[in-house]
Design a protein around this motif. Structure first.
Motif, PDB file in Angstrom:
ATOM      1  N   SER A  73      -1.184   2.172  -0.720  1.00 49.79           N
ATOM      2  CA  SER A  73      -0.554   0.851  -0.838  1.00 49.79           C
ATOM      3  C   SER A  73       0.427   0.809  -1.994  1.00 49.79           C
ATOM      4  CB  SER A  73      -1.619  -0.224  -1.029  1.00 49.79           C
ATOM      5  OG  SER A  73      -2.262  -0.074  -2.274  1.00 49.79           O
ATOM      6  N   ASP A  74       1.257  -0.236  -1.942  1.00 47.85           N
ATOM      7  CA  ASP A  74       2.104  -0.557  -3.073  1.00 47.85           C
ATOM      8  C   ASP A  74       1.202  -0.984  -4.228  1.00 47.85           C
ATOM      9  OD1 ASP A  74       4.302  -0.131  -1.442  1.00 47.85           O
ATOM     10  OD2 ASP A  74       4.743  -2.262  -1.161  1.00 47.85           O
ATOM     11  N   ASN A 111       3.386  -2.956   3.286  1.00 39.06           N
ATOM     12  CA  ASN A 111       3.028  -2.686   1.897  1.00 39.06           C
ATOM     13  C   ASN A 111       1.791  -1.804   1.768  1.00 39.06           C
ATOM     14  OD1 ASN A 111       0.973  -4.439   2.568  1.00 39.06           O
ATOM     15  ND2 ASN A 111       1.596  -6.057   1.163  1.00 39.06           N
TER      16      ASN A 111
END
Length: 135
Positions: A73-74, A111
């Motif tokens: 993930s971001d 994301n």
């Protein structure tokens, strides 16, 4: 954002757009890569992802997860499964490049990705709804 190319992905037809199918809005898609390219991508992901066979606790009992997975993930994007926070990994260059292709084909921004590996005919996921608050 410009993402560095890994050299792994052949460039799909830029005109390919993934469109929802009327009866299955989440399942309608087009092929982005031919079978040989998809196989190379799979092998690279298989080798490059730090797979975990994980597990989770329910009512104090440790339960085995029936597949391997890894959460990417971001920064700041969290995911809980059975109320347990998953360890987030930074996007690998290949996953980031795959994300860019899928974003271009869908017109959507992503994301995070939960990568799942089904090792054999015994690995599975039961019918369920991805209705976790984090998703």
């Amino acid at each position: 954002m410009t993402r560095p190319a890994t050299g792994m992905l052949p460039h799909p037809d830029p005109g390919v757009r993934l469109q929802p199918h009327a009866s299955q809005p989440l399942l309608g898609c087009a092929r982005l890569w031919d079978a040989a390219s998809a196989d190379r991508i799979f092998k690279a992901l298989y080798k490059g992802i730090p797979w975990s066979d994980g597990g989770y606790q329910v009512a104090g009992r440790r339960m085995a997860l029936s597949r391997c997975q890894c959460w990417f993930s971001d920064p700041g994007v969290a995911y809980r499964y059975h109320d347990q926070l998953q360890n987030a990994h930074a996007w690998t260059p290949l996953l980031d490049e795959l994300r860019a292709v899928v974003e271009a084909a869908t017109g959507r921004r992503f994301n995070a990705v939960l990568a799942n590996l089904y090792r054999n005919g015994e690995d599975r996921v039961s019918w369920h709804a991805d209705d976790d608050d984090d998703l």
